[in-house]
Design an enzyme around this catalytic site. Structure first.
Site, PDB file in Angstrom:
ATOM      1  N   GLY A   1      -3.212   0.962  -3.718  1.00 41.01           N
ATOM      2  CA  GLY A   1      -1.869   0.296  -3.049  1.00 41.01           C
ATOM      3  C   GLY A   1      -0.807   0.576  -3.535  1.00 41.01           C
ATOM      4  O   GLY A   1      -0.495   1.676  -4.305  1.00 41.01           O
ATOM      5  N   SER A   2      -0.087  -0.455  -3.108  1.00 41.13           N
ATOM      6  CA  SER A   2       1.625  -0.264  -3.567  1.00 41.13           C
ATOM      7  C   SER A   2       1.776  -0.441  -5.159  1.00 41.13           C
ATOM      8  O   SER A   2       2.876  -0.133  -5.670  1.00 41.13           O
ATOM      9  CB  SER A   2       2.231  -1.408  -2.913  1.00 41.13           C
ATOM     10  N   VAL A   3       0.720  -0.993  -6.052  1.00 47.25           N
ATOM     11  CA  VAL A   3       0.973  -0.805  -7.363  1.00 47.25           C
ATOM     12  C   VAL A   3       1.245   0.553  -7.900  1.00 47.25           C
ATOM     13  O   VAL A   3       2.076   0.822  -8.974  1.00 47.25           O
ATOM     14  CB  VAL A   3      -0.017  -1.330  -8.274  1.00 47.25           C
TER      15      VAL A   3
END
Length: 214
Positions: A10-12
């Protein structure tokens, strides 16, 4: 689990997209990005996690508020081939070589297998997978001024006769320049400041850089 279980980051993962854009000179922290609520890309419509009218964000704000649309707009400027090169530089889809059994290499789809919509998901961490150790290695690289150090757990080996052999430290791998790493760290600090998505990670009196994930 940190070496065997792979998950969709995801966004990491957005830090790699921003590292590539900074290193290539495509953005600076104050580059203005026009961000609509949704973007149509590769046959799919991608939106942000919250509704907003079309706004103009600094690149730092795109990262701080974790805008998928803004990230994709930046990824379009980078291009798939260059973006993939940075994924490999950061070790995505590759085992780290740590001395533990059963390590997963995670998954990074080769470009020959991409569908029309693949690049509409990858730049913000969907459609690929990594282990916690690989994820830690990405942020270690950013913290270590752009040099990725292959992780190890064996410091030395002591034989039955008492002789000690120290494990040789692996050579570092230059991924991004020190300046790019420093700039990215500063941008990642905005994540924990008011208006960012990671304010709960802020510690009074300390400069904290980080990134929230889904």
């Amino acid at each position: 689990p940190p070496v065997m279980s792979a998950f969709e980051p995801g966004s990491v993962q957005k830090s790699i997209t921003f590292a590539a854009a900074l290193q290539q000179g495509i953005i600076t922290p104050r580059t203005i990005v026009k961000v609509p609520d949704q973007i149509y890309m590769g046959g799919v419509t991608v939106g942000d996690a919250w509704y907003h009218p079309t706004e103009h964000f600094y690149a730092t704000g795109v990262l701080a508020q974790s805008s998928n649309v803004g990230t994709l707009k930046i990824a379009q400027r980078i291009g798939p081939k260059v973006w993939m090169d940075y994924e490999r530089r950061f070790g995505v889809g590759q085992s780290t070589g740590i001395e533990l059994p059963g390590e997963s290499s995670g998954y990074l789809p080769p470009m020959k297998d991409w569908s029309q919509s693949t690049f509409a998901n990858l730049p913000f961490g969907q459609g690929e997978s990594m282990t916690v150790l690989q994820l830690a290695s990405i942020y270690q690289t950013i913290a270590n001024n752009g040099v990725r150090i292959p992780p190890r757990i064996v410091q030395s080996i002591t034989k039955a006769d008492g002789a000690v052999t120290t494990t040789k430290q692996p050579s570092g791998i230059r991924v991004i320049t020190p300046q790019t790493a420093q700039t990215l760290r500063t941008m990642l600090e905005s994540v924990t400041l008011p208006g960012g998505t990671g304010v709960k990670a802020a510690i009074p009196g300390y400069r904290i850089a980080g990134k929230t994930g889904t």
